[in-house]
Structures are given as structure tokens and as C-alpha cells.
Design an enzyme around this catalytic site. Structure first.
Site, PDB file in Angstrom:
ATOM      1  N   HIS A 177      -3.826   7.028   2.451  1.00  0.00           N
ATOM      2  CA  HIS A 177      -4.010   5.618   1.699  1.00  0.00           C
ATOM      3  C   HIS A 177      -5.434   5.317   2.361  1.00  0.00           C
ATOM      4  O   HIS A 177      -5.675   5.673   3.605  1.00  0.00           O
ATOM      5  CB  HIS A 177      -2.938   4.633   2.341  1.00  0.00           C
ATOM      6  CG  HIS A 177      -3.443   3.275   1.814  1.00  0.00           C
ATOM      7  ND1 HIS A 177      -3.580   3.020   0.623  1.00  0.00           N
ATOM      8  CD2 HIS A 177      -3.688   2.238   2.521  1.00  0.00           C
ATOM      9  CE1 HIS A 177      -4.054   1.649   0.662  1.00  0.00           C
ATOM     10  NE2 HIS A 177      -3.957   1.184   1.763  1.00  0.00           N
ATOM     11  N   ASN A 202     -10.159  -0.556  -0.616  1.00  0.00           N
ATOM     12  CA  ASN A 202      -8.761  -0.234  -0.840  1.00  0.00           C
ATOM     13  C   ASN A 202      -8.067  -0.747  -2.034  1.00  0.00           C
ATOM     14  O   ASN A 202      -8.310  -2.064  -2.410  1.00  0.00           O
ATOM     15  CB  ASN A 202      -8.256  -1.073   0.335  1.00  0.00           C
ATOM     16  CG  ASN A 202      -6.746  -1.074   0.645  1.00  0.00           C
ATOM     17  OD1 ASN A 202      -5.862  -0.494  -0.234  1.00  0.00           O
ATOM     18  ND2 ASN A 202      -6.251  -1.508   1.621  1.00  0.00           N
ATOM     19  N   CYS A 231       0.856  -1.299  -0.039  1.00  0.00           N
ATOM     20  CA  CYS A 231      -0.046  -0.094   0.081  1.00  0.00           C
ATOM     21  C   CYS A 231       0.881   1.335  -0.067  1.00  0.00           C
ATOM     22  O   CYS A 231       0.274   2.406  -0.147  1.00  0.00           O
ATOM     23  CB  CYS A 231      -0.821   0.181   1.205  1.00  0.00           C
ATOM     24  SG  CYS A 231      -2.191  -1.413   1.077  1.00  0.00           S
TER      25      CYS A 231
HETATM   26  N1  COA Z   1     -19.030  -8.739   8.621  1.00  0.00           N
HETATM   27  C1  COA Z   1     -19.460  -9.138   9.849  1.00  0.00           C
HETATM   28  N2  COA Z   1     -18.541  -9.333  10.708  1.00  0.00           N
HETATM   29  C2  COA Z   1     -17.345  -9.473  10.504  1.00  0.00           C
HETATM   30  C3  COA Z   1     -16.831  -9.269   9.227  1.00  0.00           C
HETATM   31  C4  COA Z   1     -17.504  -8.870   8.345  1.00  0.00           C
HETATM   32  N3  COA Z   1     -17.232  -8.601   7.000  1.00  0.00           N
HETATM   33  N4  COA Z   1     -15.504  -9.534   9.301  1.00  0.00           N
HETATM   34  C5  COA Z   1     -15.190  -9.698  10.416  1.00  0.00           C
HETATM   35  N5  COA Z   1     -16.092  -9.691  11.214  1.00  0.00           N
HETATM   36  C6  COA Z   1     -16.331 -10.193  12.688  1.00  0.00           C
HETATM   37  C7  COA Z   1     -15.083 -10.959  13.122  1.00  0.00           C
HETATM   38  O1  COA Z   1     -15.237 -12.360  12.840  1.00  0.00           O
HETATM   39  C8  COA Z   1     -15.240 -10.418  14.663  1.00  0.00           C
HETATM   40  O2  COA Z   1     -16.174 -11.549  15.214  1.00  0.00           O
HETATM   41  P1  COA Z   1     -15.809 -12.089  16.656  1.00  0.00           P
HETATM   42  O3  COA Z   1     -15.384 -11.075  17.486  1.00  0.00           O
HETATM   43  O4  COA Z   1     -17.068 -12.786  16.914  1.00  0.00           O
HETATM   44  O5  COA Z   1     -14.462 -13.116  16.342  1.00  0.00           O
HETATM   45  C9  COA Z   1     -15.897  -9.282  14.589  1.00  0.00           C
HETATM   46  O6  COA Z   1     -16.379  -8.983  13.497  1.00  0.00           O
HETATM   47  C10 COA Z   1     -14.805  -8.069  15.079  1.00  0.00           C
HETATM   48  O7  COA Z   1     -13.645  -8.622  14.053  1.00  0.00           O
HETATM   49  P2  COA Z   1     -12.290  -7.385  14.135  1.00  0.00           P
HETATM   50  O8  COA Z   1     -11.301  -8.085  13.127  1.00  0.00           O
HETATM   51  O9  COA Z   1     -12.105  -7.149  15.328  1.00  0.00           O
HETATM   52  O10 COA Z   1     -12.722  -6.076  13.436  1.00  0.00           O
HETATM   53  P3  COA Z   1     -12.444  -4.727  13.250  1.00  0.00           P
HETATM   54  O11 COA Z   1     -12.887  -3.778  13.868  1.00  0.00           O
HETATM   55  O12 COA Z   1     -10.778  -4.905  13.568  1.00  0.00           O
HETATM   56  O13 COA Z   1     -12.310  -4.717  11.564  1.00  0.00           O
HETATM   57  C11 COA Z   1     -10.703  -4.432   9.789  1.00  0.00           C
HETATM   58  C12 COA Z   1     -11.611  -5.386  10.822  1.00  0.00           C
HETATM   59  C13 COA Z   1     -10.353  -5.461   8.828  1.00  0.00           C
HETATM   60  C14 COA Z   1     -11.831  -3.837   9.089  1.00  0.00           C
HETATM   61  C15 COA Z   1      -9.874  -3.472  10.467  1.00  0.00           C
HETATM   62  O14 COA Z   1      -9.278  -4.295  11.402  1.00  0.00           O
HETATM   63  C16 COA Z   1      -8.840  -3.032   9.743  1.00  0.00           C
HETATM   64  O15 COA Z   1      -9.185  -2.128   8.857  1.00  0.00           O
HETATM   65  N6  COA Z   1      -7.548  -3.359   9.937  1.00  0.00           N
HETATM   66  C17 COA Z   1      -6.408  -2.629   9.074  1.00  0.00           C
HETATM   67  C18 COA Z   1      -6.634  -2.680   7.550  1.00  0.00           C
HETATM   68  C19 COA Z   1      -5.312  -1.907   7.209  1.00  0.00           C
HETATM   69  O16 COA Z   1      -5.109  -0.909   7.276  1.00  0.00           O
HETATM   70  N7  COA Z   1      -4.682  -2.659   6.277  1.00  0.00           N
HETATM   71  C20 COA Z   1      -3.297  -2.146   5.933  1.00  0.00           C
HETATM   72  C21 COA Z   1      -3.144  -1.662   4.557  1.00  0.00           C
HETATM   73  S1  COA Z   1      -3.842  -2.775   3.370  1.00  0.00           S
END
Ligand code: COA
Length: 334
Positions: free
Chosen positions: A258, A288, A117
Site C-alpha cells: 500500500h 495515497n 487502506c
Molecule cells: N510540511 C512541513 N512541515 C510539516 C508538514 C508539511 N506538510 N506536515 C507536518 N509538518 C511538521 C509537523 O508540524 C512537525 O513539526 P513540529 O516538530 O514543529 O511539530 C514536523 O513536521 C514533523 O512532523 P511529524 O508528524 O513528526 O512528521 P513525520 O515524519 O511523522 O511525517 C507523516 C508525517 C504523516 C508523513 C507520517 O507520519 C506518515 O506517513 N504517517 C503514516 C501514514 C500512514 O501510513 N497512514 C496509514 C494509511 S492511511
């Protein structure tokens, strides 16, 4: 700011291409166990684009065709093409040379940069340095990613995040030493490999039936782990570039982060003390798109007449590696 340098590189044209097909949150609801509400509140994304036919080079070539029209020059005037991508058409040849053929830039040479990224920001500075040597006058930097080609559409953790797009800029020597690319700060931290990677297809794990069965040819991300470091990394480096140049959030016309997650963007903007109206955000429409997010924002804001010559702009990224950084520039296009 590059006081001792004779030549400053400036972005003198910008353009983008997004595929027509839209994949909405509602459609994703039918594919995995998710909801429009969850995706919007946790990421800020409503829809993303999908390239149904073709490869990253096709999107890049379309963006560059438009770029050349915007600048009013022919492809034979281009000297270098640098492509930032994590989804090259093939491991080799370089996607840049495929793009060179497709746009007819017969006098150009080129190569790819893979920095996930942060690929576009790293590539922009590599391209700018060719201009700053005085040896080159027209360098294209393009970010193009067909993320749908490495996304597992049965994994709700990752398939909601990514989309396909390309965007390109032209770098030329600036006609004003106060306008152009002024400063950059880049970092890498190789301990990030574990939390964000694609295991298969490279020399470590060449493709086999086993790598396919284990889904190693798809993006793997530990979202929570990446989220924490991404907020900190992008906010810290953006604040650092302001301080180093004796600027505050008030001096900035646009912050261009980004587009990985709206919550990461908001946290970084808050830390810099930048008003929401000055933050370029289009993650809602595209998700993204990895190497394309930042130039895609620049292109849309310029097309809308909101980004003007002389505007002070900070670009910032965070991605796999980990890789992250920021660039300070004064916008050069009217
Ligand atoms: N729909 C519904 N629930 C979902 C889901 C979806 N699409 N994806 C994950 N969940 C669930 C998980 O299974 C988890 O359930 P659990 O608590 O029963 O295990 C819950 O939602 C919370 O998941 P979590 O991973 O803690 O969510 P989050 O708030 O961290 O959001 C991302 C997930 C990926 C959106 C977030 O972590 C993120 O943006 N990360 C960084 C991405 C990034 O910057 N990457 C770098 C550049 S590529």
C-alpha cells in the site's frame, strides 16, 4: 497454499483510471505552509491526481470499462461487483450498484466493503471466495477513492498525502492450480480508531453545523502514531506470509505495498530482504489513493510489460482500523 481447494481464483484482467488534474507539491506550497523538499523527503510524494467533477463511482466505471476491453468481454457477463472505498458516492445506496448501472452490468449484483487502506485486499479475498465456491465465474473487485472529497486543504499534516484514483481487477477460476490467489493473512485492531478516523457523517456524529465547524468531515490522522504501527504491521505480516509458504525475499518477483509513505514501504521491503527493484512504487505520482493504491500498481506494471504470468507476488496493506494484511499470488495474465 490452498491445496485442498478445487478451484483457485486468478486475476485475469486489470485496469485503472486516474483523473487528469495534477496537484503538485509546488502548488501545495501555495496553499499551506509546506515545501516540496519536506513532502518528498518525509513521504516520497511529488504529485497526486484530483477528480474535479464526479464521484468515486465515475472513476470506478472508467476503470471497469477499460478492464472489460482488456479482457474482451461485455458488461452483461459480470456476475458480482465488489467496491472497496472510504469515499462512497453516498452512504447508501451501495456505490457498487451505481457502478453496475454506469457500466451496464445488468446481470451483476454487488456491495461495498469499507476497510480503509486495506479495503482492496479484503475485497479481493471476499471476491476470490465466490470464485472458489465454484458458483461464480466472473467477479470484479474495484478500489476507488476520491480522497480529495474528505481532505482538508488547510491542514498541512494530511493534505499532502492523499489523491484520487480507481483500479479494478477481474477474478475468474484459474486454469492452472498453481496460478492465482494462493494465501492470505489478515488482521484488525480496533484500538487504532483514535489515531486515524473521520468523525462526522456517520451514525455517531450525524452532520450538523457543529460537525462542519469542527472539521469532522475530514480525515484526522496522528501521523507519527500511525507511522510506527504501519511499519511494524506491514513488515510483520509480509514476513509471516513468506515464512508460512516456505519462501524468502529471493523467491518473490514483486512486492506490492500500500502506498502511504515511501519510508514505510522501504522499511517493510528491507525486513523482507527484497531488492528495491522488485518493489512496486508509484506513490511519487499519485500519493495515497487508499483502496486504489495496490491495483493501480498492478495495472501500471502489467501495462509496462514488467508483470508477467507466473510471477510470484506479495501484496501488503496497512490502514485505518487498524486493518492490515498480506496476500500471496501467482500472476495469471500474460
Ligand atoms: N510540511 C512541513 N512541515 C510539516 C508538514 C508539511 N506538510 N506536515 C507536518 N509538518 C511538521 C509537523 O508540524 C512537525 O513539526 P513540529 O516538530 O514543529 O511539530 C514536523 O513536521 C514533523 O512532523 P511529524 O508528524 O513528526 O512528521 P513525520 O515524519 O511523522 O511525517 C507523516 C508525517 C504523516 C508523513 C507520517 O507520519 C506518515 O506517513 N504517517 C503514516 C501514514 C500512514 O501510513 N497512514 C496509514 C494509511 S492511511
Amino acid at each position: 497454499m490452498n491445496k485442498n481447494k478445487k478451484t483457485i481464483a486468478a486475476i485475469t484482467a486489470v485496469a485503472h483510471y486516474v483523473p487528469e488534474k495534477i496537484l503538485s507539491n509546488l502548488e501545495l506550497e501555495k496553499m499551506v505552509d509546506t515545501t516540496d523538499e519536506w513532502i518528498k523527503t518525509r513521504t516520497g510524494i511529488s504529485e497526486r491526481r484530483i477528480l474535479e467533477k464526479g464521484a468515486s463511482s465515475d472513476m470506478a466505471a472508467k476503470a471497469i470499462d477499460q478492464l472489460l476491453k482488456n479482457r474482451g468481454i461485455g458488461p452483461e457477463e459480470i456476475e458480482i461487483i465488489i467496491t472497496a472505498t472510504v469515499t462512497p458516492d453516498m452512504l447508501f445506496p451501495p456505490t457498487s450498484t451505481i457502478i453496475q448501472r454506469k457500466v451496464g452490468a445488468k446481470n451483476a449484483w454487488g456491495f461495498d466493503i469499507e476497510a480503509a487502506c486495506s479495503g482492496f485486499l479484503y475485497s479481493l479475498i471476499v471476491g476470490a471466495q465466490f470464485i472458489e465456491t465454484g458458483n461464480y465465474k466472473k467477479v470484479i473487485v474495484v478500489g476507488s477513492d476520491k480522497m480529495s472529497s474528505i481532505t482538508d486543504y488547510t491542514d498541512r499534516n494530511s493534505c499532502i498525502l492523499f489523491g484520487d484514483a480507481a483500479a479494478a481487477v477481474l477474478l475468474e477460476p484459474s486454469n492452472d492450480e498453481n496460478i492465482g490467489i494462493l494465501d492470505h493473512i489478515f488482521y484488525s485492531d480496533g484500538t487504532g480508531e483514535e489515531a486515524l478516523h473521520m468523525k462526522g457523517g456517520g451514525s455517531l456524529n450525524p452532520p450538523t453545523h457543529e460537525t462542519v465547524d469542527k472539521k469532522w468531515h475530514y480525515i484526522y490522522q496522528d501521523g507519527k502514531a500511525v507511522f510506527k504501527v504501519a511499519v511494524m504491521g506491514m513488515a510483520d505480516v509480509s514476513e509471516e506470509i513468506l515464512k508460512r509458504n516456505n519462501l524468502t525475499g529471493n523467491d518473490i518477483d514483486y512486492f506490492v505495498p500500500h502506498q502511504a509513505n515511501l519510508r514505510i514501504i522501504d522499511a517493510a521491503a528491507n525486513r523482507m530482504g527484497i531488492d528495491h527493484s522488485k518493489v512496486m512504487i508509484n506513490i511519487d505520482k499519485y500519493g495515497n489513493t487508499t483502496a486504489a493504491t495496490i491495483p493501480l500498481c498492478l495495472s501500471e506494471w502489467w501495462l509496462a510489460g514488467k508483470l508477467k504470468r507466473g510471477n510470484t507476488v506479495v501484496l501488503a496493506s496497512f490502514g485505518a482500523g487498524y486493518t492490515w494484511g498480506s496476500i500471496l499470488l501467482k500472476w495469471a495474465i500474460d
